[in-house]
Design a protein around this motif. Structure first.
Motif, PDB file in Angstrom:
ATOM      1  N   LEU A 110      14.259  96.600  26.196  1.00 22.81           N
ATOM      2  CA  LEU A 110      15.722  97.112  27.026  1.00 22.81           C
ATOM      3  C   LEU A 110      16.657  96.195  26.958  1.00 22.81           C
ATOM      4  O   LEU A 110      17.655  96.316  26.307  1.00 22.81           O
ATOM      5  N   GLY A 111      16.370  94.831  27.233  1.00 20.71           N
ATOM      6  CA  GLY A 111      17.505  93.839  26.928  1.00 20.71           C
ATOM      7  C   GLY A 111      18.073  93.688  25.620  1.00 20.71           C
ATOM      8  O   GLY A 111      18.986  93.432  25.485  1.00 20.71           O
ATOM      9  N   GLY A 112      17.031  93.711  24.747  1.00 22.41           N
ATOM     10  CA  GLY A 112      17.426  93.557  23.327  1.00 22.41           C
ATOM     11  C   GLY A 112      18.266  94.804  22.790  1.00 22.41           C
ATOM     12  O   GLY A 112      19.288  94.418  22.096  1.00 22.41           O
ATOM     13  N   ALA A 113      17.582  95.958  23.306  1.00 18.04           N
ATOM     14  CA  ALA A 113      18.504  97.133  22.940  1.00 18.04           C
ATOM     15  C   ALA A 113      19.853  97.124  23.273  1.00 18.04           C
ATOM     16  O   ALA A 113      20.742  97.593  22.688  1.00 18.04           O
ATOM     17  N   VAL A 114      20.039  96.875  24.658  1.00 15.33           N
ATOM     18  CA  VAL A 114      21.308  96.789  25.203  1.00 15.33           C
ATOM     19  C   VAL A 114      22.274  95.846  24.468  1.00 15.33           C
ATOM     20  O   VAL A 114      23.503  95.939  24.580  1.00 15.33           O
ATOM     21  N   GLY A 115      21.775  94.479  24.351  1.00 21.64           N
ATOM     22  CA  GLY A 115      22.372  93.732  23.658  1.00 21.64           C
ATOM     23  C   GLY A 115      22.881  94.002  22.449  1.00 21.64           C
ATOM     24  O   GLY A 115      24.162  93.843  21.706  1.00 21.64           O
ATOM     25  N   ASN A 116      22.128  94.585  21.546  1.00 22.69           N
ATOM     26  CA  ASN A 116      22.901  95.059  20.180  1.00 22.69           C
ATOM     27  C   ASN A 116      23.733  96.428  20.454  1.00 22.69           C
ATOM     28  O   ASN A 116      24.528  96.542  19.686  1.00 22.69           O
ATOM     29  N   TYR A 125      29.303  96.766  14.494  1.00 17.00           N
ATOM     30  CA  TYR A 125      28.269  95.872  13.920  1.00 17.00           C
ATOM     31  C   TYR A 125      27.648  95.109  14.889  1.00 17.00           C
ATOM     32  O   TYR A 125      27.995  94.759  15.906  1.00 17.00           O
ATOM     33  N   VAL A 126      26.209  94.722  14.486  1.00 19.11           N
ATOM     34  CA  VAL A 126      25.426  93.780  15.231  1.00 19.11           C
ATOM     35  C   VAL A 126      25.667  92.323  14.676  1.00 19.11           C
ATOM     36  O   VAL A 126      25.594  92.135  13.709  1.00 19.11           O
ATOM     37  N   ILE A 127      25.842  91.350  15.483  1.00 21.00           N
ATOM     38  CA  ILE A 127      26.046  89.844  15.099  1.00 21.00           C
ATOM     39  C   ILE A 127      24.884  89.107  15.007  1.00 21.00           C
ATOM     40  O   ILE A 127      23.942  89.257  15.904  1.00 21.00           O
ATOM     41  N   ASP A 128      24.415  88.737  13.988  1.00 21.09           N
ATOM     42  CA  ASP A 128      23.177  88.202  13.614  1.00 21.09           C
ATOM     43  C   ASP A 128      23.503  86.577  13.183  1.00 21.09           C
ATOM     44  O   ASP A 128      24.652  86.428  12.726  1.00 21.09           O
ATOM     45  N   PHE A 129      22.618  85.881  13.524  1.00 14.29           N
ATOM     46  CA  PHE A 129      22.799  84.353  13.213  1.00 14.29           C
ATOM     47  C   PHE A 129      21.778  83.453  13.100  1.00 14.29           C
ATOM     48  O   PHE A 129      21.722  82.246  12.642  1.00 14.29           O
ATOM     49  N   LEU A 130      20.455  83.949  13.206  1.00  9.43           N
ATOM     50  CA  LEU A 130      19.333  83.287  12.977  1.00  9.43           C
ATOM     51  C   LEU A 130      18.795  83.467  11.641  1.00  9.43           C
ATOM     52  O   LEU A 130      18.524  84.683  11.310  1.00  9.43           O
ATOM     53  N   HIS A 138      13.223  85.008   1.916  1.00  6.29           N
ATOM     54  CA  HIS A 138      14.352  84.873   2.871  1.00  6.29           C
ATOM     55  C   HIS A 138      14.260  86.108   3.945  1.00  6.29           C
ATOM     56  O   HIS A 138      14.268  87.127   3.289  1.00  6.29           O
ATOM     57  N   TRP A 139      14.141  85.922   5.109  1.00  3.78           N
ATOM     58  CA  TRP A 139      13.856  86.790   6.247  1.00  3.78           C
ATOM     59  C   TRP A 139      15.346  87.363   6.584  1.00  3.78           C
ATOM     60  O   TRP A 139      16.290  86.374   6.475  1.00  3.78           O
ATOM     61  N   PRO A 140      15.733  88.726   6.679  1.00  4.09           N
ATOM     62  CA  PRO A 140      17.069  88.717   7.106  1.00  4.09           C
ATOM     63  C   PRO A 140      17.520  88.280   8.244  1.00  4.09           C
ATOM     64  O   PRO A 140      16.659  88.148   9.278  1.00  4.09           O
ATOM     65  N   ALA A 141      19.029  87.775   8.291  1.00  3.00           N
ATOM     66  CA  ALA A 141      19.316  87.388   9.615  1.00  3.00           C
ATOM     67  C   ALA A 141      19.141  88.199  10.789  1.00  3.00           C
ATOM     68  O   ALA A 141      19.082  89.503  10.641  1.00  3.00           O
ATOM     69  N   PHE A 142      18.867  87.601  11.917  1.00  2.63           N
ATOM     70  CA  PHE A 142      18.465  88.261  13.125  1.00  2.63           C
ATOM     71  C   PHE A 142      19.062  87.550  14.353  1.00  2.63           C
ATOM     72  O   PHE A 142      19.927  86.523  14.148  1.00  2.63           O
ATOM     73  N   ASN A 143      18.959  88.063  15.693  1.00  5.78           N
ATOM     74  CA  ASN A 143      19.727  87.397  16.862  1.00  5.78           C
ATOM     75  C   ASN A 143      18.497  87.343  17.921  1.00  5.78           C
ATOM     76  O   ASN A 143      17.462  87.858  17.676  1.00  5.78           O
ATOM     77  N   VAL A 144      19.111  87.073  19.135  1.00  8.81           N
ATOM     78  CA  VAL A 144      18.321  86.826  20.209  1.00  8.81           C
ATOM     79  C   VAL A 144      17.498  88.386  20.878  1.00  8.81           C
ATOM     80  O   VAL A 144      16.496  88.417  21.024  1.00  8.81           O
ATOM     81  N   ALA A 145      18.591  89.347  20.660  1.00  9.40           N
ATOM     82  CA  ALA A 145      18.017  90.697  20.765  1.00  9.40           C
ATOM     83  C   ALA A 145      16.923  90.965  20.091  1.00  9.40           C
ATOM     84  O   ALA A 145      16.078  91.481  20.603  1.00  9.40           O
ATOM     85  N   ASP A 146      17.038  90.891  18.868  1.00  4.14           N
ATOM     86  CA  ASP A 146      16.104  91.495  17.941  1.00  4.14           C
ATOM     87  C   ASP A 146      14.811  90.780  18.172  1.00  4.14           C
ATOM     88  O   ASP A 146      13.644  91.302  18.166  1.00  4.14           O
ATOM     89  N   SER A 147      14.936  89.392  18.735  1.00  2.00           N
ATOM     90  CA  SER A 147      13.755  88.767  18.843  1.00  2.00           C
ATOM     91  C   SER A 147      12.923  89.350  19.993  1.00  2.00           C
ATOM     92  O   SER A 147      11.683  89.255  20.147  1.00  2.00           O
ATOM     93  N   THR A 148      13.739  89.550  21.127  1.00  2.00           N
ATOM     94  CA  THR A 148      13.182  89.858  22.372  1.00  2.00           C
ATOM     95  C   THR A 148      12.482  91.367  22.178  1.00  2.00           C
ATOM     96  O   THR A 148      11.685  91.805  22.661  1.00  2.00           O
TER      97      THR A 148
END
Length: 166
Positions: A110-116, A125-130, A138-148
């Motif tokens: 839920l937290g990840g979905a709402v963040g995105n 668009y979704v901001i990715d940075f990791l 090479h893994w596509p860039a992702f973010n905290v929401a994607d991780s959770t």
């Protein structure tokens, strides 16, 4: 904070606790995205280790940039899908608030979905940075929401496996 479930003697965690976890994830996700957009220009990358970079990327699609090159309809589709998923997850949390592992999984998702969804509404668009890369892969860039969301999905599978084994 905990109430008794009328069908068992185990304490039942309230819905608010799970929503609080999801809200904390949204807060951390949005703060990290704001920080990265203030420190980086689009496409800028900073090597942190031999396998990890920070990079400012925009994802107009879904996971792994799925449908990112489409004409723009995907923004509304994935926003609607995220809102519908969030509402369904809140319903599931309310009905199953005492099932700890299941609710941890749902709260993380839920937290990840709402963040995105917030990103899609604010920016389109979704901001990715990791950015992780190993041995030419090479893994596509992702973010905290994607991780959770990913961790929540793993916990969800573990919870299901646990139920099946009982």
């Amino acid at each position: 904070m905990a109430t008794k479930n009328r069908f068992s003697s185990a304490p039942q965690t309230r819905l608010g606790s799970w929503l609080g976890i999801a809200a904390l994830i949204v807060l951390i996700d949005q703060l990290t995205k704001i920080t990265i957009t203030k420190l980086f220009t689009y496409g800028e990358s900073l090597p942190v280790t031999s396998f990890f970079n920070l990079v400012l990327a925009h994802n107009k699609g879904a996971a792994f940039s799925f449908l990112a090159t489409e004409s723009g309809w995907q923004r509304y589709f994935f926003t609607g899908l995220g809102v519908a998923a969030a509402l369904f997850i809140v319903y599931l949390l309310k009905r199953n608030a005492g099932q700890r592992l299941f609710c941890w999984a749902l709260a993380l998702i839920l937290g990840g979905a709402v963040g995105n969804v917030i990103d899609r509404i604010l920016y389109g668009y979704v901001i990715d940075f990791l950015d992780i890369h190993v041995a030419g892969w090479h893994w596509p860039a992702f973010n905290v929401a994607d991780s959770t969301i990913c961790v929540g999905a793993i916990l969800f599978v573990l919870d299901e496996l646990r139920r099946v084994n009982k």
